[in-house]
Every structure is written in C-alpha cells, then in structure tokens.
Design an enzyme around this catalytic site. Sequence first.
Site, short mmCIF file in Angstrom:
data_model
loop_
_atom_site.label_atom_id
_atom_site.label_comp_id
_atom_site.label_asym_id
_atom_site.label_seq_id
_atom_site.Cartn_x
_atom_site.Cartn_y
_atom_site.Cartn_z
N HIS A 149 54.59 50.65 65.07
CA HIS A 149 55.70 51.48 64.54
C HIS A 149 55.06 52.55 63.89
O HIS A 149 55.13 52.66 62.76
CB HIS A 149 56.88 50.89 63.55
N GLU A 160 57.45 51.14 68.65
CA GLU A 160 58.80 51.58 68.12
C GLU A 160 58.63 52.65 67.30
O GLU A 160 57.67 53.16 66.96
CB GLU A 160 59.25 50.42 66.73
N HIS A 208 63.39 42.50 61.70
CA HIS A 208 63.76 42.99 60.21
C HIS A 208 63.79 41.92 59.57
O HIS A 208 65.17 41.48 59.37
CB HIS A 208 64.57 44.05 60.45
#
Length: 237
Positions: free
Chosen positions: A43, A70, A190
């Site tokens: 990410h 991401e 997450h």
Amino acid sequence: MTKLSVNVNKIATLRNSRGGDTPNLLKTAVDIQGFGGEGITIHPRPDERHIRYQDAYDLKTIVHTEYNIEGNPIPKFIDLVLAIKPTQVTLVPDAEDAITSNAGWDTKKHKGFLKEVISEFKRNDIRTSIFVDPILEMVEGAKETDADRIELYTEEFALGYGKGDKTAIEPYTASAELANKLGIGVNAGHDLSLDNIKFFKDNIQDLLEVSIGHALISEALYLGLENVVNMYLHKLQ
C-alpha cells in the site's frame, strides 16, 4: 481455501527507520511465498513513508503468486498500477496524511469517478477491488462501478470480537451474501489476526482473499514468520 496475501508495509517501515536495506523487502517477499503465502500486498502512499514507489517495481520481478497493490487512485498511483500491471488493484479512499486506512468508499457518491478508474484498469487486464464498509448500500454501489471484487473493511469486526461481541460479524456476513448474490467477489482486510481470522472466515460466504499485514508481522516477532504464515494458512483452510 481462502488465499492469504501478506501486506509487507511493516517490513518497509522497519527498513526505512534506519535508512539502509535491513530487513530486505524483496527477500522477505520471496520468503513469505516460499512459506506458502499466496500473495503479496503493498500500500504505497504519496510520502513513501513505508513502501516506496520503486519497491512496487522491484517486487514485480519476484512476486510469482498474486500481486495486490492498494491505494488511493490519485494520478501518480494510477500511473504506477498501469505500468506494473499487478494481479489486483484495491482502491482505498485514504487521505494522504492517514496513518492507516480508516473508512471504505461511499460507492454511491463516488460512483462516476470509481467507474472511470476501474474501466481503465480493466482495459489493462487488472482485477479491481473496492475497499468498502459492511453496508449493503455500499455493496450495491460497488456492483454499479463494475468492480470485480470488494474488500470488506474489518476493523469494526475486530474491535467487537476482541471485546467478546460475536454479533460484530453480522454486517459482514450480510454484506458477503449480497456481494455473492450480485456476482462480486469478496476479499477482507484490516485488523484481522490469528485470534479472529478463523471465526471471520467461517462466517463469510465464499471469502476469496484476506490481506493481513500489521498483525501478522507483529505476531511473527514472537512466533517467527514462517510459523505465523503457516498458522494463518491452517486457520483459513
């Protein structure tokens, strides 16, 4: 079996803290795949405080499983993804100064923008996923953007489950059922951990992939990276 994609941002954070190349990000990604990990997730953020944009290019050469990038689809991010052509791009609406992702897309409000970005990625044969909260309306909106998958934002589940509230899974179960009915694949990520991953997986219909970084790397400090990867794989069977 649900695929395990390991987010290696925390490895890059540790490396950057000393300015050198220890731990080596590429070796870690190779090792994770050798231990049985079925994907590598990164990410990158505009300030490159952990994953650097050059890391994204370097990882392309050694990731032989699934490669998931991401991020917030700002122009620089879009250009990066189109140049690398990973297996999957996951669109996340995080602010540039966000410590970590903290909300899913409003897929109704941003439908036009998402649809335009997703169409460009799909023209380049890149699977698309949208980070969403477990809200049925947002799942319906994701369908309207032509996304291939959604990634359910699981922080609220993890917080509830950690307090002993197993009903925290219910919005996620309902969202996954709707997504499958609409023909959208379901990912999740997450704050998923060794403590909660099996319960989550057992209650989510056709969960295709989980992306786990912070908890997995933290657990590896105590238990070892190879051991932890295999513990996750066992729980995801």
